[in-house]
Design an enzyme around this catalytic site. Structure first.
Site, PDB file in Angstrom:
ATOM      1  N   LYS A  89       0.726  -1.337  -0.040  1.00  0.00           N
ATOM      2  CA  LYS A  89      -0.013  -0.046   0.060  1.00  0.00           C
ATOM      3  C   LYS A  89       0.914   1.384  -0.003  1.00  0.00           C
ATOM      4  CE  LYS A  89      -3.760   1.642   2.837  1.00  0.00           C
ATOM      5  NZ  LYS A  89      -4.900   1.405   4.039  1.00  0.00           N
ATOM      6  N   SER A 171      -9.848   1.174   3.187  1.00  0.00           N
ATOM      7  CA  SER A 171      -9.001   2.226   2.440  1.00  0.00           C
ATOM      8  C   SER A 171      -7.647   1.361   1.704  1.00  0.00           C
ATOM      9  CB  SER A 171      -8.135   3.523   3.238  1.00  0.00           C
ATOM     10  OG  SER A 171      -7.284   2.532   4.156  1.00  0.00           O
ATOM     11  N   SER A 195      -9.781  -1.199   7.354  1.00  0.00           N
ATOM     12  CA  SER A 195      -9.331  -0.921   6.106  1.00  0.00           C
ATOM     13  C   SER A 195      -8.681  -2.205   5.303  1.00  0.00           C
ATOM     14  CB  SER A 195      -8.421   0.259   6.104  1.00  0.00           C
ATOM     15  OG  SER A 195      -9.036   1.308   6.264  1.00  0.00           O
TER      16      SER A 195
END
Length: 489
Positions: A89, A171, A195
């Site tokens: 990420k 997310s 997330s």
């Protein structure tokens, strides 16, 4: 792709391949890590333009792969992840040619001065960090109503099972979409509250949100130190467990990791097909099931029948006293400012964004690019002192800890003598998040329209072994994951 061997592998083998299957080919010499990277790069180049999950590719990926191929021949592999491409990420620092921006154009030129602890652990295991994934900007702690998967730097991540039709989740949106789409073997996401679990559910993945302290937080762009953690996202429980093993560790520079009892543990040792046998599992319905659509509820109910028909003991309608508590995000609002300011202060001197106030001002000056959804959350956090001395912060922290543990997860587990609690999809993940407790989600099926649905298993602190046993056994019984179908343009 002109190489006939690679073309055949790309067309017939790469989709849904596992770490173990790749290692078999690498060990036999039928495949090299350099060829494997090329295969994934080709797949990304063909399909990612339709889902926007990848922010950038590591320019050194092929060279790293070639070096690891030579090392394999000379001295063998370092770990089950030797020569395996992994995506991470965009809020996880890597000291290489890639940027770390949390999806924000404000940090588009920021290259970390050192690896995060996560990147260190991966490189030590022989992983090829092949690229950075798009994400909800600032891990969805920027504005109210921001769409999951949107960032000013990367645009909108779309769900490969229904681009523009199904929510991609957030997310860790890019990590979820990319692994569902077979752009790498697995990915690292991060979670403060939902997330990892939410995009894993939405993209038919196994996602592990570990206990806070199992994985170092150092070098990850933060939201809140009491809840932040990284974790694996993969297409199978086995791959997730292998990646968790590599990520787990003690870090002298992150004190919470000194509570970790699993240093040196191989989490794949808990992959038991009979992992449901003898386990006592509680089903949490109140406060959760009413949040699902009927289609998703039907999928979850079918999954629960599988558990009821297994060798586990099932307790229905367990009570979590705090399920209807007035949960707020005050703790996150107070912790974000000092945590982010500390991170920004350590960036390269070439980066002008050194504080949350700088970020807010940058966004104002570039509002057409930066403020599609506004920045009310950033502004509210900036209004706090940043000292964590406010009585309101301490009260909110005490409320969250008490209601998530003694009146939450631990209450339910102890009252009924449970090993784990089952929750539908990722509903209720905020309770485990506030406690800092682990949860694993596993694909449960698909709605009639084709939208993925997950089922999650939650436990107390450092209960990862039993969670893995149960989640893996459920996965082996159901085996319901299927790859999304792309139409090549």
């Amino acid at each position: 792709m002109r190489n006939p061997k690679l073309k055949k592998l790309l067309e017939e083998w790469l989709e849904e391949v596992t770490i173990r299957e790749i290692q078999e080919k690498l060990t036999s010499g039928d495949l090299t890590s350099k060829e494997l990277v090329l295969l994934y790069l080709k797949r990304i180049s063909i399909y990612d333009k339709s889902i926007h999950s990848i922010l950038e590719i590591n320019p050194d990926a092929l060279h790293i792969a070639e070096a690891l191929d030579i090392e394999r021949k000379r001295s063998g592999s370092r770990s089950p992840l030797h020569g395996i491409p992994i995506l991470i990420k965009d809020n996880i620092d890597t000291h290489d040619k890639m940027h770390t921006s949390a999806g924000s154009l404000a940090l588009k030129d920021s290259i970390a001065l050192e690896d995060s602890a996560v990147a260190e652990q991966l490189r030590k295991a022989g992983v090829i960090v092949i690229g950075k994934t798009n994400m909800t900007e600032w891990a969805n702690f920027m504005a109210y109503g921001m769409k999951s998967g949107y960032s000013s730097r990367g645009g909108q991540v779309l769900n490969p099972y229904g681009p523009g039709k199904f929510d991609v989740g957030g997310s860790s949106s890019g990590s979820g979409a990319a692994i569902a789409a077979n752009f790498a073997v697995a990915a690292v996401g991060t979670e403060t509250s939902g997330s990892i679990l939410n995009p894993s559910c939405q993209n038919s993945l196994v996602g592990i949100k570990p206990t806070v302290g199992l994985i170092s937080r150092r070098g990850i762009i933060p939201i809140a130190h009491t809840q932040d953690t990284a974790g694996p996202m993969a297409r199978t429980g086995e791959d997730a467990a292998i990646l968790l093993t590599a990520l787990c560790g003690m870090d002298e520079r992150d004190p919470i990791t000194k509570t970790n009892p699993f240093i040196g543990t191989d989490f794949s040792s808990f992959l038991r097909k009979d992992g449901l046998k003898g386990k006592k599992i509680g089903i949490a319905k109140e406060g959760f099931f009413e949040l699902l659509t009927k289609d998703k509820t039907d999928v979850v109910k079918a999954a629960l029948e599988v558990i009821k028909n297994s060798e586990a003991e099932v307790v229905e309608d367990i009570m979590i006293p705090s399920v209807n508590a007035e949960w707020k995000y005050d703790v996150l609002m107070y912790e974000f400012k000092p945590d982010l300011n500390a991170y920004l202060s350590k960036l390269s001197p070439s980066i002008s964004i050194r504080t949350l106030a700088d970020l807010i001002e940058f966004n104002k000056k570039n509002k057409e690019q930066m403020l599609k959804y506004g920045q009310d959350v950033l502004v509210e956090s900036e209004l706090t002192s940043g000292s964590l001395t406010e009585p309101a912060y301490i009260d909110a922290l005490a409320f969250d800890l008490y209601h998530s543990t003694k009146q939450g997860i631990d209450f339910a587990l102890e009252k009924s003598g449970l090993d784990v609690i089952v929750i539908p999809n990722d509903e209720g993940s905020h309770i485990s998040a506030k406690a800092g407790y682990p949860t694993i989600t596993v694909p449960a099926g698909y709605t009639s329209a084709g939208e993925p649905v997950g089922i999650s298993f939650a436990g107390t602190a450092f209960s990862e072994p039993v969670l893995i046993e149960i989640a893996y056994a459920f996965e082996q019984i159901t085996r319901c994951r299927k790859a999304p179908i792309f139409v090549q343009e």
